[in-house]
Enzyme design. Structure first.
Site, PDB file in Angstrom:
ATOM      1  N   ASP A 158     -24.893  39.238   4.037  1.00 16.84           N
ATOM      2  CA  ASP A 158     -25.115  37.886   3.538  1.00 16.84           C
ATOM      3  C   ASP A 158     -25.812  37.973   2.186  1.00 16.84           C
ATOM      4  OD1 ASP A 158     -25.212  34.954   5.191  1.00 16.84           O
ATOM      5  OD2 ASP A 158     -26.381  35.061   3.349  1.00 16.84           O
ATOM      6  N   LYS A 193     -32.502  35.348   4.834  1.00 16.68           N
ATOM      7  CA  LYS A 193     -31.757  35.276   6.090  1.00 16.68           C
ATOM      8  C   LYS A 193     -31.545  36.674   6.664  1.00 16.68           C
ATOM      9  CE  LYS A 193     -28.227  32.479   6.226  1.00 16.68           C
ATOM     10  NZ  LYS A 193     -26.846  31.951   6.041  1.00 16.68           N
ATOM     11  N   THR A 249     -12.562  28.476   9.308  1.00 19.90           N
ATOM     12  CA  THR A 249     -11.566  27.418   9.486  1.00 19.90           C
ATOM     13  C   THR A 249     -11.074  26.975   8.113  1.00 19.90           C
ATOM     14  OG1 THR A 249     -12.688  26.698  11.495  1.00 19.90           O
ATOM     15  CG2 THR A 249     -11.154  25.139  10.480  1.00 19.90           C
ATOM     16  N   ARG A 302     -18.216  26.677  20.514  1.00 22.18           N
ATOM     17  CA  ARG A 302     -18.875  25.399  20.755  1.00 22.18           C
ATOM     18  C   ARG A 302     -20.370  25.613  20.587  1.00 22.18           C
ATOM     19  NH1 ARG A 302     -17.018  24.625  26.743  1.00 22.18           N
ATOM     20  NH2 ARG A 302     -17.413  26.883  26.611  1.00 22.18           N
ATOM     21  N   CYS A 321     -18.349  20.521  12.152  1.00 22.43           N
ATOM     22  CA  CYS A 321     -16.957  20.955  12.296  1.00 22.43           C
ATOM     23  C   CYS A 321     -15.980  19.801  12.420  1.00 22.43           C
ATOM     24  CB  CYS A 321     -16.829  21.892  13.495  1.00 22.43           C
ATOM     25  SG  CYS A 321     -17.647  23.481  13.271  1.00 22.43           S
ATOM     26  N   LYS A 361     -25.290  16.703  19.110  1.00 24.72           N
ATOM     27  CA  LYS A 361     -24.977  16.848  20.524  1.00 24.72           C
ATOM     28  C   LYS A 361     -26.085  17.684  21.136  1.00 24.72           C
ATOM     29  CE  LYS A 361     -22.218  21.066  20.837  1.00 24.72           C
ATOM     30  NZ  LYS A 361     -20.990  21.657  21.400  1.00 24.72           N
ATOM     31  N   ARG A 412     -26.114  18.098  11.120  1.00 31.91           N
ATOM     32  CA  ARG A 412     -25.109  17.788  10.103  1.00 31.91           C
ATOM     33  C   ARG A 412     -24.216  16.656  10.596  1.00 31.91           C
ATOM     34  NH1 ARG A 412     -22.366  23.502   9.316  1.00 31.91           N
ATOM     35  NH2 ARG A 412     -22.780  23.497  11.577  1.00 31.91           N
TER      36      ARG A 412
END
Length: 475
Positions: A47, A52, A139, A172, A281, A344, A351
């Site tokens: 990275d 991080k 993605t 998920r 997402c 959730k 986000r």
């Protein structure tokens, strides 16, 4: 697209077992790197952010994901998992290079920003010191892989053989570790016999327990993830549209969804009426698909998904309107307790969180908004520092004129409704996730309403002489 039979394992890359690099150590990359180490591979995560990398090297994960910190600490200690900022070191180390960087929504457009994917792929290709496979997991819009293949072909060092294939992720949030270790399917796009054999070795553990491998071309692999997200988003918006019919007809959308869910062609998951979807997402992915479908002239898909997105966003305004109605037409100087900030449960990701969007909108209308979330308060505070954050349900609810349940954390199902009634100004609750037991709350003296059930009049009330025990309607 076919489900193939296993190819013979190959050592053509020059190692007994392929070594793995993971470029990008955000949510996807950190999880994938840890899971690959758990499967027995030597892994190097790379990275550009030194802070991080330092944190991950100490087993400190900058986001909440159950089980991930423990997995990282285990394999940093075992020596199978390393992190670095040096892409040269990573490419020299590894044989299989996973591209796991983000594809955020482009500024001023619904299109995906592919600059990070392109730069990561370029960095791997130009620094290859031996033959290897570049595996896209990010993605991306359909057509991206073909363009990246052209880029790689133009910059890979002379004498180095490489392939670029696509292996979309299906994580998920809240269940990412299990989804990586025991995926429900493995999709490989654009493979040759060599790269298929190597990838079957990489995923030997889940394949051994029956995970199907689906082989396809690059465009199909690119479309699988966004199509899956679009379908799930469509289910959510569908049930929210039906919830409006239920409210008008006096029906119960929860019972209706249960009945639909018994149909094996439909299933019960993602049929919970409520505030709608958010996160990093689904919203960006369906908007990117709308944009790409439009570019390709696929107007039916673009039109359908446009409506899905509009229905989803309208749920937020619906809950805002319900809160305003409960407060007599204005939330100015009214205290609103908000339960939930994450998009959730089982994540601290805020986000495009519908919960925070509603909370911020009410704050802008003059409400005193106090938010409690079991995990996401810190990330929410960084995004919306002007809102007030509590350390418990009770603190958020104290002296509230209305309570909004905006994230369906399991903790909220164990709230003592009778005890909570004693500390609020007005016992009014709006369950925007339909996750609470309405009968229990009403029996405890609460004015309770949700989405998709026969409407309950939220006639605003005020305490008489500031007594919490005697409530009279606002005239």
């Amino acid at each position: 697209m076919t489900t193939s039979t296993p190819a013979t394992p190959s050592e053509a890359l020059g190692a007994t077992r392929p070594r793995i690099s993971v470029v990008g150590t955000g949510y996807l990359g950190a999880t994938h790197a840890a899971a690959m180490a758990e499967m027995g591979f030597d892994v190097m995560g790379v990275d550009s952010d030194p802070a991080k990398v330092a944190a991950l090297s100490e087993g400190i994960v900058p986001f909440f994901e159950p089980g991930l910190p423990e997995l990282i600490r285990t394999h940093v200690a075992s020596g199978r998992l390393h992190f670095t900022t040096d892409i040269v070191e990573a490419t020299a180390f590894a044989d299989v290079h996973f591209i796991c960087v983000g594809t955020p929504q482009a500024r001023g457009s619904n299109a995906a920003n592919l600059s990070y994917v392109e730069e990561a792929t370029r960095s791997v290709a130009r620094n290859l010191t031996h033959d290897g496979i570049i595996v896209g997991k990010s993605t991306v819009p359909v057509g991206t892989g073909a363009r990246l293949r052209s880029i790689v072909a133009g910059i890979v060092p002379a004498g180095i053989s490489t392939e670029l294939i696509w292996n979309p992720e299906f994580l998920r949030e809240g269940k990412a570790v299990d989804d990586t270790l025991t995926p429900d399917r493995i999709v490989l796009g654009g493979t040759t016999a060599l790269s298929e054999a190597v990838m079957r070795e990489v995923y030997a553990a889940p394949i051994a327990i029956g995970t199907p491998v689906i082989l396809c071309d690059l465009p199909t692999a690119e479309l699988v993830k966004v199509s899956a997200n679009a379908f799930l988003a469509t289910k959510i918006s569908f049930i929210n549209a039906i919830a409006e019919v239920c409210e008008a007809a006096g029906a119960d959308v929860g019972v209706l969804a249960d009945a639909l869910g018994h149909d094996i062609r439909i299933g019960r998951q993602f049929l919970n009426a409520g505030l709608g979807f958010g996160g990093g997402c689904l919203p960006k992915d369906i908007r990117a698909l709308i944009h790409r479908a439009g570019e390709l002239g696929a107007t039916k898909a673009a039109s359908l998904l446009q409506q899905v997105d509009e229905i989803n966003m309208s749920q937020r305004q619906l809950v805002i309107n319900m809160a305003i109605e409960a407060c007599g037409g204005s939330v100015l100087n009214r205290r609103i307790g908000v339960l939930g900030a994450a998009f959730k449960p089982l994540t601290d990701d805020v986000r495009d969180s519908p919960a925070l969007n509603v909370a911020a909108a009410l704050h802008l209308r003059g409400a005193q908004v106090v938010i409690y979330d079991p995990e996401a308060s810190s990330t929410a505070q960084r995004m919306f520092p002007t809102l007030t954050y509590a350390d418990s349900v009770e603190e958020a609810a104290t002296n509230s004129d209305v309570i909004l349940v905006l994230t369906e954390w399991e903790e909220f199902n164990s709230i003592d409704a009778a005890a909570l009634r004693e500390i609020v100004a007005l016992p009014v609750i709006i369950d925007a996730r339909n996750c609470l037991d309405a009968a229990h709350w009403r029996a405890a003296g609460w004015r309770f309403t949700g989405l998709g059930v026969a409407p309950v009049a939220l006639t605003p009330m005020i305490p008489e002489h500031n007594s919490l025990s005697r409530l009279v309607p606002v005239q």
